[in-house]
Design a protein around this motif. Structure first.
Motif, mmCIF file in Angstrom:
data_model
loop_
_atom_site.group_PDB
_atom_site.id
_atom_site.type_symbol
_atom_site.label_atom_id
_atom_site.label_comp_id
_atom_site.label_asym_id
_atom_site.label_seq_id
_atom_site.Cartn_x
_atom_site.Cartn_y
_atom_site.Cartn_z
ATOM 1 N N PRO A 309 0.944 -1.263 0.098
ATOM 2 C CA PRO A 309 -0.037 0.054 0.053
ATOM 3 C C PRO A 309 0.779 1.463 -0.017
ATOM 4 O O PRO A 309 0.501 2.170 -0.650
ATOM 5 C CB PRO A 309 -0.791 -0.323 1.459
ATOM 6 C CG PRO A 309 -0.741 -1.709 1.507
ATOM 7 C CD PRO A 309 0.457 -2.049 1.091
ATOM 8 N N ILE A 310 2.083 1.023 0.654
ATOM 9 C CA ILE A 310 3.014 2.346 0.586
ATOM 10 C C ILE A 310 3.287 2.834 -0.672
ATOM 11 O O ILE A 310 3.449 3.781 -1.180
ATOM 12 C CB ILE A 310 4.052 2.125 1.736
ATOM 13 C CG1 ILE A 310 3.478 1.930 3.261
ATOM 14 C CG2 ILE A 310 5.176 3.416 1.648
ATOM 15 C CD1 ILE A 310 4.532 1.685 4.109
ATOM 16 N N VAL A 311 3.903 1.680 -1.359
ATOM 17 C CA VAL A 311 4.281 1.668 -2.644
ATOM 18 C C VAL A 311 3.388 2.214 -3.767
ATOM 19 O O VAL A 311 3.731 3.189 -4.341
ATOM 20 C CB VAL A 311 5.022 0.613 -3.083
ATOM 21 C CG1 VAL A 311 5.637 0.642 -4.632
ATOM 22 C CG2 VAL A 311 6.261 0.067 -2.185
ATOM 23 N N LEU A 312 2.253 1.812 -3.423
ATOM 24 C CA LEU A 312 1.174 2.203 -4.653
ATOM 25 C C LEU A 312 0.718 3.715 -4.514
ATOM 26 O O LEU A 312 0.449 4.360 -5.067
ATOM 27 C CB LEU A 312 -0.003 1.133 -4.561
ATOM 28 C CG LEU A 312 0.042 -0.141 -5.018
ATOM 29 C CD1 LEU A 312 -1.153 -0.962 -4.962
ATOM 30 C CD2 LEU A 312 0.968 -0.005 -6.345
ATOM 31 N N ARG A 313 0.517 4.184 -3.077
ATOM 32 C CA ARG A 313 0.390 5.506 -2.689
ATOM 33 C C ARG A 313 1.570 6.236 -3.232
ATOM 34 O O ARG A 313 0.925 7.381 -4.025
ATOM 35 C CB ARG A 313 0.231 5.672 -1.128
ATOM 36 C CG ARG A 313 -1.044 5.103 -0.758
ATOM 37 C CD ARG A 313 -1.174 5.768 0.630
ATOM 38 N NE ARG A 313 -0.361 5.144 1.707
ATOM 39 C CZ ARG A 313 -0.564 4.117 2.423
ATOM 40 N NH1 ARG A 313 -1.842 3.550 2.557
ATOM 41 N NH2 ARG A 313 0.273 3.713 3.366
ATOM 42 N N TYR A 314 2.899 6.066 -3.161
ATOM 43 C CA TYR A 314 3.944 6.818 -3.978
ATOM 44 C C TYR A 314 3.684 6.980 -5.318
ATOM 45 O O TYR A 314 3.938 7.851 -6.109
ATOM 46 C CB TYR A 314 5.188 6.438 -3.474
ATOM 47 C CG TYR A 314 5.520 6.783 -2.035
ATOM 48 C CD1 TYR A 314 6.017 8.368 -2.082
ATOM 49 C CD2 TYR A 314 5.581 6.314 -0.792
ATOM 50 C CE1 TYR A 314 6.491 8.869 -0.846
ATOM 51 C CE2 TYR A 314 6.192 6.914 0.317
ATOM 52 C CZ TYR A 314 6.492 8.182 0.374
ATOM 53 O OH TYR A 314 6.850 8.719 1.588
ATOM 54 N N TYR A 315 3.486 5.923 -5.964
ATOM 55 C CA TYR A 315 3.490 5.427 -7.383
ATOM 56 C C TYR A 315 2.274 6.635 -8.035
ATOM 57 O O TYR A 315 2.358 7.216 -8.837
ATOM 58 C CB TYR A 315 2.765 4.155 -7.843
ATOM 59 C CG TYR A 315 4.152 3.019 -7.950
ATOM 60 C CD1 TYR A 315 5.362 3.752 -7.634
ATOM 61 C CD2 TYR A 315 3.753 1.838 -8.103
ATOM 62 C CE1 TYR A 315 6.460 2.603 -7.703
ATOM 63 C CE2 TYR A 315 4.789 0.997 -8.190
ATOM 64 C CZ TYR A 315 6.222 1.393 -7.852
ATOM 65 O OH TYR A 315 7.046 0.406 -8.000
ATOM 66 N N TRP A 316 1.120 6.630 -7.238
ATOM 67 C CA TRP A 316 0.203 7.565 -7.509
ATOM 68 C C TRP A 316 0.408 8.944 -7.642
ATOM 69 O O TRP A 316 0.089 9.947 -8.313
ATOM 70 C CB TRP A 316 -1.200 7.126 -6.678
ATOM 71 C CG TRP A 316 -2.498 8.153 -6.945
ATOM 72 C CD1 TRP A 316 -2.821 9.145 -6.209
ATOM 73 C CD2 TRP A 316 -3.227 8.040 -8.216
ATOM 74 N NE1 TRP A 316 -3.720 9.893 -6.501
ATOM 75 C CE2 TRP A 316 -4.034 9.190 -7.873
ATOM 76 C CE3 TRP A 316 -3.168 7.539 -9.112
ATOM 77 C CZ2 TRP A 316 -5.162 9.415 -8.937
ATOM 78 C CZ3 TRP A 316 -4.103 7.678 -10.050
ATOM 79 C CH2 TRP A 316 -5.255 8.785 -9.974
ATOM 80 N N LEU A 317 1.336 9.297 -6.549
ATOM 81 C CA LEU A 317 1.640 10.811 -6.556
ATOM 82 C C LEU A 317 2.712 11.180 -7.622
ATOM 83 O O LEU A 317 2.827 12.180 -8.193
ATOM 84 C CB LEU A 317 2.303 10.919 -5.152
ATOM 85 C CG LEU A 317 1.615 11.152 -4.043
ATOM 86 C CD1 LEU A 317 2.611 11.267 -2.710
ATOM 87 C CD2 LEU A 317 0.596 12.109 -3.981
ATOM 88 N N LEU A 318 3.332 10.078 -8.361
ATOM 89 C CA LEU A 318 4.208 10.220 -9.508
ATOM 90 C C LEU A 318 3.412 9.693 -10.898
ATOM 91 O O LEU A 318 4.097 9.272 -11.741
ATOM 92 C CB LEU A 318 5.561 9.263 -9.158
ATOM 93 C CG LEU A 318 6.294 9.626 -8.022
ATOM 94 C CD1 LEU A 318 7.467 8.598 -7.561
ATOM 95 C CD2 LEU A 318 6.930 10.939 -7.904
ATOM 96 N N ILE A 319 2.142 9.976 -10.776
ATOM 97 C CA ILE A 319 1.353 9.626 -11.874
ATOM 98 C C ILE A 319 1.904 10.042 -13.330
ATOM 99 O O ILE A 319 1.754 9.578 -14.243
ATOM 100 C CB ILE A 319 -0.205 9.850 -11.516
ATOM 101 C CG1 ILE A 319 -1.044 8.978 -12.636
ATOM 102 C CG2 ILE A 319 -0.428 11.199 -11.387
ATOM 103 C CD1 ILE A 319 -0.867 7.757 -12.622
ATOM 104 N N LEU A 320 2.340 11.468 -13.463
ATOM 105 C CA LEU A 320 2.634 11.947 -14.516
ATOM 106 C C LEU A 320 3.990 11.310 -14.952
ATOM 107 O O LEU A 320 3.854 10.917 -16.250
ATOM 108 C CB LEU A 320 3.009 13.369 -14.456
ATOM 109 C CG LEU A 320 3.349 14.095 -15.849
ATOM 110 C CD1 LEU A 320 2.492 14.054 -16.791
ATOM 111 C CD2 LEU A 320 3.656 15.453 -15.173
ATOM 112 N N PRO A 321 5.048 11.299 -14.556
ATOM 113 C CA PRO A 321 6.295 10.624 -14.978
ATOM 114 C C PRO A 321 6.186 9.042 -15.551
ATOM 115 O O PRO A 321 6.496 8.428 -16.330
ATOM 116 C CB PRO A 321 7.409 10.752 -14.118
ATOM 117 C CG PRO A 321 6.665 11.062 -12.773
ATOM 118 C CD PRO A 321 5.431 11.847 -12.948
ATOM 119 N N ILE A 322 5.233 8.397 -14.388
ATOM 120 C CA ILE A 322 4.865 7.084 -14.769
ATOM 121 C C ILE A 322 4.017 6.951 -15.868
ATOM 122 O O ILE A 322 4.096 6.073 -16.672
ATOM 123 C CB ILE A 322 4.132 6.482 -13.546
ATOM 124 C CG1 ILE A 322 5.060 6.198 -12.431
ATOM 125 C CG2 ILE A 322 3.351 5.028 -13.958
ATOM 126 C CD1 ILE A 322 4.450 5.574 -11.185
#
Length: 642
Positions: A309-322
């Motif tokens: 859950p921690i990793v996915l929350r950070y991924y969501w904050l980095l949605i533009l570069p991802i």
């Protein structure tokens, strides 16, 4: 042909012959701007806009960084650099937590600018600037100006984003700079650059893992890409052999001196890339490790069910570069499928083959986050650099479509919509986030308990500029660890020694003082076995007894896993718990150890008991001077025991 000279004017774009004067031609008062000149002007304006848009977040990041003193890792690196410059023997008198790359650059910074983190931050600034410039040059050569501009702006904004940047003297930032410079040099070489670009590429990327092991992502990407090129018939085997030899030569030149120094002078330091076999080989019995290899031990410290859950929350904050990176990979796959299935083949572009290079790099960066159980915010920095370069592919596809379209309005609308989408997806980077990505809880004002946003550029600028953080108000604009360090500096001589228990090495830097021990701080109190911890405490006390420091600081740091009471020298938490459980007891240590065992596990109780000799040493030889909440400061008695 008409004899009327007015009807016999030279057609546009055809030069008149030299020496022939047309009496009907009237010279213009203003020379028209030629097409190449217009192009140069438009490029100049584009470069200026890109530089300004990239400079704004970069400059804000540096403003935050130079106004954010480093209490933890940064302080540890600076301390080790200063101690070594003072003559401490590496591995004996000084056992640095920093890897060779981080240690080397910190030694350089401290040597040039003194015992503070300012020097290493300046070194980091220069490297980051060089990385952004090299990124722009490489992407421009590969994908064009638009892709280069978007990539550099995104890299600048996200590598300084307050919710992941961990401002200061940060090993990840050094590592990313070397990765980007090395990758840019490699791309330039592949696009026809001179042989020495490959040499530089090998040298720079070989340094990346010397800051952190995850720097191997760029090495893996380049290695697999080079091998794949002759198989995919993009380069000949001879060219590939030359590439490999030049890259290896760069590696030897860059890190060979470290092998000579460590082996030749018998330095007690880990060799470069020694971590490769340590990641998978289980620790020896009795070593004090909680698990076998690092990877298996990581899952013991934090199960996957707690980490994802921690990793996915950070991924969501980095949605533009991802999104840009993922979109580029999808676009390349679609092109490959169309080439195989469509009757009308999609024209292959020279830059298509580089998607493989950037995609491997980015996929490794985004995957390496899962290895560590800690998931600290700075672990999410590297994937933004590789995403910025990979994302240029989907941008150049759009640029090609726009330039080749007969009716450009449709593609102009698509471009405008894409720009709006990028602004929406990155809005929180500048204007704050409402939830903690690590814990998942809403941020609330500590006074009013009203939900608030934090960790955007706007919030961090206000915090740094106003200096009205609640934690600083009662300490004259200083964090408590800065305050205790400055108190020590004002009340001691430069030759006096101090010791800080726990993970607050920044106190040494604030105090400008060194420790009398080879183990001046620790962050591993709760991850060692009780037996290993007891052995470490015994060795530490032997050094402290031989050379008692003038001051000892009990930092009372709650370190990883963060849910356990601190292993403190002054039993504040212990007294509170014992008072609740059995206020009349004659043996509070046993009561507290039993509570630790029941609440956490027997190992935590064993660590507490292993601390008993250290607590007794402090009680016998030191007096409490002052509390700098949460830190407790002790001073050596005028007539210490023994």
């Amino acid at each position: 042909m008409s004899k009327d000279p007015r009807k016999d004017r030279h057609p546009a774009g055809i030069r008149r012959k030299r020496g022939v004067v047309d009496k009907h031609h009237k010279p213009q008062t203003e020379r028209p701007v030629s097409s190449p000149e217009r192009k140069n002007y438009s490029h100049l304006i584009a470069y200026i806009m890109i530089a300004v848009l990239a400079a704004i977040p970069f400059s804000l990041g540096k403003y935050f960084e130079f106004n954010s003193p480093g209490a933890f890792d940064s302080g540890a690196y600076v301390y080790s650099a200063k101690h070594i410059l003072e003559g401490a023997e590496i591995g004996v008198e000084e056992k640095p937590s920093a890897k060779l790359g981080t240690l080397t650059l910190n030694i350089l910074g401290v040597k040039l600018f003194g015992f503070s983190d300012i020097g290493p931050k300046i070194v980091q600034l220069v490297l980051q600037l060089a990385a952004l410039v090299m990124m722009f040059v490489a992407i421009k050569k590969l994908f064009g100006v638009l892709s280069a501009g978007v990539g550099v702006i995104i890299a600048s904004a996200y590598l300084s984003a307050p919710f992941i940047a961990k401002f200061g003297n940060v090993k990840e930032q050094y590592m990313i700079a070397f990765m980007v410079i090395g990758m840019s040099c490699f791309v330039i070489r592949q696009l026809g650059g001179k042989w020495w670009w490959a040499l530089l590429a090998g040298g720079f990327v070989s340094w990346a893992p010397m800051f952190k092991e995850t720097g191997t992502s760029v090495i893996g990407a380049i290695g697999l890409f080079v091998i794949a090129q002759p198989i995919l018939k993009h380069r000949t085997w001879r060219q590939t052999g030359t590439d490999i030899l030049l890259l290896l030569a760069g590696v030897v030149v860059a890190i060979g001196p470290f092998y000579i120094w460590i082996i030749g002078w018998n330095v007690q330091a880990a060799l470069p890339y020694q971590f490769f076999w340590q990641l998978f080989i289980p620790a020896k019995a009795g070593s004090g490790s909680l698990g076998g290899s690092y990877i298996s031990g990581a899952r013991q410290l934090r199960p996957f069910s707690q980490q994802w859950p921690i990793v996915l929350r950070y991924y969501w904050l980095l949605i533009l570069p991802i999104t840009l990176a993922g979109g580029s990979i999808i676009a390349r796959i679609v092109r490959l499928i169309l080439n195989r299935t469509s009757k009308e083949k999609v024209t292959s572009s020279p830059y298509d083959r580089f998607v493989l290079l950037f995609a491997i790099w980015w996929l490794l960066d985004i995957s390496f986050i899962w290895i560590s159980p800690r998931s600290y915010e700075q672990y999410y920095l590297p994937l933004n650099a590789s995403a910025a370069m990979l994302g240029g592919y989907v941008i150049v596809i759009y640029s090609d479509k726009f330039n080749s379209a007969a009716y450009k309005m449709k593609w102009a609308v698509v471009g405008f919509a894409g720009l709006v989408l990028m602004i929406v997806l990155s809005w929180h980077v500048f204007f704050g986030i409402s939830k903690s990505p690590h814990f998942g809880d809403f941020y609330r004002n500590p006074t009013t308990n009203v939900p608030e946003k934090r960790n955007g550029y706007l919030q961090r600028f206000r915090e740094i500029s106003s200096r009205r953080l609640a934690i600083r108000r009662h300490l004259g604009g200083k964090y408590s660890w800065e305050a205790v360090g400055e108190y020590i500096r004002d009340n001691s001589d430069t030759s006096d020694k101090i010791f800080v228990w726990g993970w607050y090495p920044g106190i040494y830097v604030a105090a400008r003082r060194l420790a009398p021990t080879s183990w001046p701080f620790t962050s591993e109190m709760h991850t060692k076995t009780p037996e290993r911890f007891a052995s470490d405490i015994k060795g530490l006390l032997a050094e402290l007894e031989a050379d008692k420091p003038k001051y000892i600081v009990d930092s009372r740091k709650r370190h990883f896993p963060g849910n356990r009471p601190p292993l403190e020298l002054w039993p504040i938490t212990q007294q509170q718990i014992v008072k609740q459980l059995d206020p009349q007891t004659l043996n509070p240590d046993e009561v507290y150890a039993g509570w630790l065992s029941n609440t956490y596990d027997s190992d935590e109780a064993g660590r507490f008991m292993a601390m008993k000799p250290f607590r007794e040493f402090v009680m016998k030889n030191y007096d409490v001077v002052q509390a700098f909440d949460p830190h407790i400061l002790f001073k050596l008695k005028s007539s210490p025991a023994g």
